[in-house]
Design an enzyme around this catalytic site. Structure first.
Site, short mmCIF file in Angstrom:
data_model
loop_
_atom_site.label_atom_id
_atom_site.label_comp_id
_atom_site.label_asym_id
_atom_site.label_seq_id
_atom_site.Cartn_x
_atom_site.Cartn_y
_atom_site.Cartn_z
N LYS A 111 0.88 -1.00 -0.29
CA LYS A 111 -0.25 0.12 -0.44
C LYS A 111 0.80 1.39 -0.02
O LYS A 111 0.37 2.36 -0.26
CB LYS A 111 -0.92 -0.13 1.21
CG LYS A 111 -2.01 -1.23 0.70
CD LYS A 111 -3.51 -0.10 1.42
CE LYS A 111 -4.83 -1.85 1.25
NZ LYS A 111 -5.80 -1.47 2.65
N LYS A 192 -5.38 -11.16 -5.42
CA LYS A 192 -6.81 -10.79 -4.79
C LYS A 192 -8.13 -10.27 -5.51
O LYS A 192 -7.45 -9.35 -5.88
CB LYS A 192 -6.05 -11.16 -3.59
CG LYS A 192 -6.08 -10.07 -3.03
CD LYS A 192 -5.94 -9.80 -1.39
CE LYS A 192 -6.08 -8.18 -0.98
NZ LYS A 192 -5.94 -8.12 0.40
N LYS A 195 -11.36 -4.85 -2.96
CA LYS A 195 -12.97 -3.93 -3.53
C LYS A 195 -12.07 -2.53 -4.53
O LYS A 195 -13.35 -1.51 -4.86
CB LYS A 195 -12.60 -3.33 -2.09
CG LYS A 195 -13.09 -4.02 -1.16
CD LYS A 195 -13.15 -3.57 0.54
CE LYS A 195 -14.05 -4.25 1.25
NZ LYS A 195 -13.21 -3.85 2.59
P1 TYM Z 1 -11.65 -6.38 4.60
O1 TYM Z 1 -12.17 -5.06 4.37
O2 TYM Z 1 -10.08 -5.70 3.46
O3 TYM Z 1 -11.53 -7.22 4.48
C1 TYM Z 1 -13.38 -7.96 5.00
C2 TYM Z 1 -12.45 -9.40 5.16
O4 TYM Z 1 -12.55 -9.98 3.67
C3 TYM Z 1 -11.24 -10.84 3.42
N1 TYM Z 1 -10.93 -10.77 2.48
C4 TYM Z 1 -10.59 -11.45 1.79
N2 TYM Z 1 -10.99 -12.86 1.89
C5 TYM Z 1 -11.07 -14.16 0.65
N3 TYM Z 1 -10.59 -13.46 -0.55
C6 TYM Z 1 -10.56 -12.17 -1.39
N4 TYM Z 1 -9.78 -11.82 -2.04
C7 TYM Z 1 -10.90 -11.27 0.11
N5 TYM Z 1 -10.49 -9.85 0.31
C8 TYM Z 1 -10.58 -9.60 1.62
C9 TYM Z 1 -10.90 -10.21 4.29
O5 TYM Z 1 -9.04 -11.40 5.00
C10 TYM Z 1 -10.60 -9.85 5.64
O6 TYM Z 1 -11.36 -10.97 6.68
N6 TYM Z 1 -7.25 -6.02 8.92
C11 TYM Z 1 -8.68 -6.27 7.97
C12 TYM Z 1 -10.46 -5.38 8.90
C13 TYM Z 1 -10.18 -5.61 10.31
C14 TYM Z 1 -10.28 -6.80 11.05
C15 TYM Z 1 -9.99 -6.41 12.31
C16 TYM Z 1 -10.44 -7.75 11.25
C17 TYM Z 1 -9.38 -4.22 11.58
N7 TYM Z 1 -9.11 -4.46 12.41
C18 TYM Z 1 -9.73 -7.58 13.69
C19 TYM Z 1 -10.82 -9.33 12.19
C20 TYM Z 1 -10.28 -9.01 12.96
C21 TYM Z 1 -9.51 -5.65 6.41
O7 TYM Z 1 -8.84 -4.74 5.52
O8 TYM Z 1 -10.49 -6.67 5.98
#
Ligand code: TYM
Length: 328
Positions: A111, A192, A195
């Site tokens: 990033k 991957k 969004k």
């Molecule tokens: P975020 O918002 O990017 O994504 C939300 C969840 O979706 C999963 N994910 C995927 N799983 C499979 N294939 C993909 N292509 C894919 N893209 C995203 C992510 O692994 C995530 O579980 N850092 C986290 C948010 C967060 C969080 C936390 C999660 C902040 N604090 C505490 C757990 C516990 C994130 O960026 O998610």
């Protein structure tokens, strides 16, 4: 009962990867765990956000949680910035983290594009994530594979603090799906699904119209073999579609391969469109019902009250163990 915590950033375009990797676990776990599902708006502002859009996206994610089946009577659904203890604990964890370990995070590297002028929030992102998790004495964190390194860092920081002072934190475990933990982009199966990719056909958003879903799947990158077979290395596009097909239909990859033996990608993709549309239709319907309701706001207010009550108890213990403030 074991405690579960997870979060999703309100940055729009919640997609099939988010659903298959993380969200579907949320529903499964709430039957026999105490679950907290958070909309992590403070993580979202590590990159620039339009304030009006951010507010809308917070409610979008909350409505999606409910639409996929999160039950607010059993699970606590809330917005991160409504619980001030997340940032409070984040500072304490920051003082127990090393810059070296933060610079090593692959998400930070990708990033920040290795620029020296990268926003400091991007570097601190995983520490705030660790605070989210540790604040609730979390046992299990259901996430996609891309969060593995962040969970490991959280465990390391918590263990370090437990080893150098009184036992303060529960050490959490990540929970990853066997299939669906890493859904790849439809236009480029080496990346991957995300969004923010500029090509809307790289992903299937949970709220996409059937026509858009059809277009994205029919356009999805495959290869010139014409054989429906799981082989990540040589056939990453087909393997990604097979994975999605298998998770959504509940059929094993071997059964799907057998079903399409001698058939072409066209037939396979057409059926995948049907399965995807019929999985997402009820989610979209429920989402539309709840998205603009007063009930949604009430659920979030109630969720933040319940989350604050747990967080305050943890912060009292943490502050006592660190000698912060006056004894209460
Ligand atoms: P975020 O918002 O990017 O994504 C939300 C969840 O979706 C999963 N994910 C995927 N799983 C499979 N294939 C993909 N292509 C894919 N893209 C995203 C992510 O692994 C995530 O579980 N850092 C986290 C948010 C967060 C969080 C936390 C999660 C902040 N604090 C505490 C757990 C516990 C994130 O960026 O998610």
């Amino acid at each position: 009962m074991k405690r579960v915590f997870s979060g999703v950033q309100p940055t729009g375009n919640i997609h099939l990867g988010n659903y298959l990797g993380a969200l579907r676990q949320f529903v499964e776990l709430q039957n026999n765990h105490e679950c907290l599902y958070c909309i992590v708006d403070q993580h979202a502002i590590t990159v620039n956000q339009d304030p009006k859009e951010l507010r809308e996206h917070i409610l979008d994610v909350a409505a999606l949680y409910l639409a996929i089946g999160v039950d607010p009577k059993r699970s606590i659904v809330f917005v991160q910035s409504d619980v001030p203890a997340h940032t409070e604990l984040s500072w304490i964890l920051t003082c127990n983290s090393y810059t070296g370990e933060l610079y090593r995070m692959t998400q930070f590297k990708s990033k920040s594009h290795n620029k020296e002028s990268a926003p400091a929030g991007l570097l601190m992102y995983p520490v705030l994530m660790a605070a989210d998790i540790l604040l609730y004495d979390t046992d299990i964190v259901p996430v996609g594979n891309d969060q593995k390194q962040h969970i490991e860092l959280c465990r390391n920081i918590a263990t370090r603090i437990n080893n150098t002072r009184k036992k303060t934190f529960v050490i959490p475990d990540g929970r990853f799906m066997k299939e669906g933990a890493r859904v790849m982009a439809l236009d480029d199966p080496t990346q991957k699904m995300s969004k923010s990719a500029p090509n809307i056909h790289s992903r299937i958003s949970l709220l996409d119209e059937p026509n858009k879903i059809k277009k994205s799947i029919m356009k999805a990158t495959t290869d010139s073999d014409g054989i429906i077979k799981f082989d990540i290395e040589n056939k990453p596009g087909v393997s990604n579609l097979l994975n999605i097909y298998s998770v959504l239909s509940g059929e094993s990859i071997a059964d799907i391969e057998a079903k399409y033996e001698g058939k072409g990608y066209g037939d396979f993709k057409k059926d995948l469109v049907e399965i995807t549309v019929s999985t997402l239709a009820p989610i979209k319907e429920r989402y539309e019902e709840i998205r603009h309701s007063d009930e949604l706001i009430e659920i979030l207010k109630d969720g933040s009250e319940r989350a604050n009550a747990i967080a305050d108890r943890t912060m009292k213990r943490v502050k006592d163990n660190f000698g912060l403030g006056l004894k209460k």
